[in-house]
Design a protein around this motif. Structure first.
Motif, PDB file in Angstrom:
ATOM      1  N   LEU A  89       0.826  -1.201   0.000  1.00 29.54           N
ATOM      2  CA  LEU A  89       0.000   0.000   0.000  1.00 29.54           C
ATOM      3  C   LEU A  89       0.866   1.258   0.000  1.00 29.54           C
ATOM      4  CD1 LEU A  89      -2.840  -1.012   2.486  1.00 29.54           C
ATOM      5  CD2 LEU A  89      -3.017  -0.728   0.007  1.00 29.54           C
ATOM      6  N   GLU A  90       1.949   1.233   0.754  1.00 29.26           N
ATOM      7  CA  GLU A  90       2.852   2.388   0.757  1.00 29.26           C
ATOM      8  C   GLU A  90       3.439   2.610  -0.630  1.00 29.26           C
ATOM      9  OE1 GLU A  90       5.653   1.481   3.851  1.00 29.26           O
ATOM     10  OE2 GLU A  90       4.444   2.419   5.413  1.00 29.26           O
ATOM     11  N   ALA A  91       3.795   1.523  -1.299  1.00 24.80           N
ATOM     12  CA  ALA A  91       4.342   1.653  -2.658  1.00 24.80           C
ATOM     13  C   ALA A  91       3.286   2.232  -3.598  1.00 24.80           C
ATOM     14  CB  ALA A  91       4.835   0.302  -3.157  1.00 24.80           C
ATOM     15  N   LYS A  92       2.054   1.756  -3.482  1.00 24.15           N
ATOM     16  CA  LYS A  92       0.977   2.278  -4.332  1.00 24.15           C
ATOM     17  C   LYS A  92       0.715   3.748  -4.031  1.00 24.15           C
ATOM     18  CE  LYS A  92      -1.558  -1.989  -5.208  1.00 24.15           C
ATOM     19  NZ  LYS A  92      -2.828  -2.718  -5.046  1.00 24.15           N
ATOM     20  N   ILE A  93       0.707   4.090  -2.727  1.00 27.18           N
ATOM     21  CA  ILE A  93       0.489   5.488  -2.352  1.00 27.18           C
ATOM     22  C   ILE A  93       1.601   6.365  -2.902  1.00 27.18           C
ATOM     23  CG2 ILE A  93       0.489   7.085  -0.383  1.00 27.18           C
ATOM     24  CD1 ILE A  93      -1.045   4.906   1.159  1.00 27.18           C
ATOM     25  N   SER A  94       2.821   5.887  -2.831  1.00 26.42           N
ATOM     26  CA  SER A  94       3.951   6.647  -3.367  1.00 26.42           C
ATOM     27  C   SER A  94       3.796   6.843  -4.875  1.00 26.42           C
ATOM     28  CB  SER A  94       5.247   5.918  -3.048  1.00 26.42           C
ATOM     29  OG  SER A  94       6.340   6.596  -3.586  1.00 26.42           O
ATOM     30  N   ALA A  95       3.390   5.789  -5.580  1.00 23.82           N
ATOM     31  CA  ALA A  95       3.198   5.900  -7.023  1.00 23.82           C
ATOM     32  C   ALA A  95       2.065   6.873  -7.330  1.00 23.82           C
ATOM     33  CB  ALA A  95       2.898   4.526  -7.615  1.00 23.82           C
ATOM     34  N   LEU A  96       0.983   6.794  -6.547  1.00 24.21           N
ATOM     35  CA  LEU A  96      -0.135   7.717  -6.767  1.00 24.21           C
ATOM     36  C   LEU A  96       0.273   9.157  -6.462  1.00 24.21           C
ATOM     37  CD1 LEU A  96      -3.097   5.646  -5.292  1.00 24.21           C
ATOM     38  CD2 LEU A  96      -2.707   6.228  -7.697  1.00 24.21           C
ATOM     39  N   GLU A  97       1.070   9.355  -5.421  1.00 22.40           N
ATOM     40  CA  GLU A  97       1.553  10.702  -5.109  1.00 22.40           C
ATOM     41  C   GLU A  97       2.393  11.251  -6.250  1.00 22.40           C
ATOM     42  OE1 GLU A  97       3.576  10.250  -1.389  1.00 22.40           O
ATOM     43  OE2 GLU A  97       1.778  10.680  -0.209  1.00 22.40           O
ATOM     44  N   MET A  98       3.207  10.375  -6.841  1.00 27.49           N
ATOM     45  CA  MET A  98       4.025  10.809  -7.978  1.00 27.49           C
ATOM     46  C   MET A  98       3.129  11.191  -9.153  1.00 27.49           C
ATOM     47  SD  MET A  98       7.256   8.205  -7.833  1.00 27.49           S
ATOM     48  CE  MET A  98       7.949   8.813  -9.346  1.00 27.49           C
ATOM     49  N   GLN A  99       2.081  10.390  -9.382  1.00 32.10           N
ATOM     50  CA  GLN A  99       1.163  10.718 -10.483  1.00 32.10           C
ATOM     51  C   GLN A  99       0.437  12.036 -10.216  1.00 32.10           C
ATOM     52  OE1 GLN A  99      -1.445   7.389 -11.009  1.00 32.10           O
ATOM     53  NE2 GLN A  99       0.078   6.179 -12.127  1.00 32.10           N
ATOM     54  N   VAL A 100      -0.002  12.238  -8.978  1.00 30.71           N
ATOM     55  CA  VAL A 100      -0.682  13.484  -8.620  1.00 30.71           C
ATOM     56  C   VAL A 100       0.279  14.655  -8.814  1.00 30.71           C
ATOM     57  CG1 VAL A 100      -1.642  14.795  -6.683  1.00 30.71           C
ATOM     58  CG2 VAL A 100      -2.356  12.426  -7.075  1.00 30.71           C
ATOM     59  N   GLN A 101       1.520  14.472  -8.393  1.00 30.39           N
ATOM     60  CA  GLN A 101       2.519  15.532  -8.562  1.00 30.39           C
ATOM     61  C   GLN A 101       2.728  15.844 -10.039  1.00 30.39           C
ATOM     62  OE1 GLN A 101       3.850  17.347  -6.199  1.00 30.39           O
ATOM     63  NE2 GLN A 101       5.115  18.522  -7.609  1.00 30.39           N
ATOM     64  N   MET A 102       2.807  14.811 -10.861  1.00 23.91           N
ATOM     65  CA  MET A 102       3.002  15.014 -12.300  1.00 23.91           C
ATOM     66  C   MET A 102       1.788  15.715 -12.899  1.00 23.91           C
ATOM     67  SD  MET A 102       4.882  11.430 -13.284  1.00 23.91           S
ATOM     68  CE  MET A 102       4.598  11.597 -15.006  1.00 23.91           C
ATOM     69  N   MET A 103       0.603  15.341 -12.466  1.00 23.81           N
ATOM     70  CA  MET A 103      -0.608  15.972 -12.990  1.00 23.81           C
ATOM     71  C   MET A 103      -0.678  17.440 -12.567  1.00 23.81           C
ATOM     72  SD  MET A 103      -3.367  12.998 -12.443  1.00 23.81           S
ATOM     73  CE  MET A 103      -4.290  12.764 -13.930  1.00 23.81           C
ATOM     74  N   ARG A 104      -0.279  17.739 -11.334  1.00 21.35           N
ATOM     75  CA  ARG A 104      -0.265  19.128 -10.878  1.00 21.35           C
ATOM     76  C   ARG A 104       0.700  19.955 -11.725  1.00 21.35           C
ATOM     77  NH1 ARG A 104      -0.119  18.519  -4.355  1.00 21.35           N
ATOM     78  NH2 ARG A 104      -2.358  18.202  -4.088  1.00 21.35           N
ATOM     79  N   GLU A 105       1.860  19.334 -11.991  1.00 18.66           N
ATOM     80  CA  GLU A 105       2.838  20.047 -12.815  1.00 18.66           C
ATOM     81  C   GLU A 105       2.281  20.300 -14.208  1.00 18.66           C
ATOM     82  OE1 GLU A 105       6.430  17.784 -12.660  1.00 18.66           O
ATOM     83  OE2 GLU A 105       6.835  18.321 -10.577  1.00 18.66           O
TER      84      GLU A 105
END
Length: 112
Positions: A89-105
């Motif tokens: 779950l931590e790995a998935k959350i980290s991947a989702l955070e990266m995707q959210v960060q990329m989308m924000r950018e």
């Protein structure tokens, strides 16, 4: 054997009393020895019973230890599985955070 020739204190009555006293003494000794044997037999049986009870208690204690070890093994297995799930779950959350960060950018870049 002529009792009149023997010099026993008290005469024939004294000799008869001596014989009776010897028989009573022998019976008293036999009675004491018999009681002692009975007491030793009872003590031996008591020791055997105590050992049997202690062995039964040891068996029950060993069963409880085995059951406790099985419960501990199950708890450790469940804990390890939970830790693995948390890691995933931590790995998935980290991947989702990266995707959210990329989308924000992306959105921030398009908005300007």
């Amino acid at each position: 054997m002529d009792l009149s020739v023997m010099t026993v204190p008290g005469g024939t009555g004294g000799a008869l009393g001596f014989v009776v006293a010897a028989i009573v003494g022998a019976l008293w000794f036999i009675r004491g020895a018999w009681r002692k044997d009975r007491v030793e037999g009872v003590q031996s049986q008591a020791h055997i019973d105590i050992i049997a009870r202690l062995e039964a208690q040891l068996d029950r204690a060993n069963e409880r230890v085995t059951l406790a070890e099985q419960r501990a093994d199950l708890a450790y297995k469940e804990r390890n599985e939970a830790l693995q799930a948390i890691g995933k779950l931590e790995a998935k959350i980290s991947a989702l955070e990266m995707q959210v960060q990329m989308m924000r950018e992306r959105f921030d870049g398009k908005a300007t």
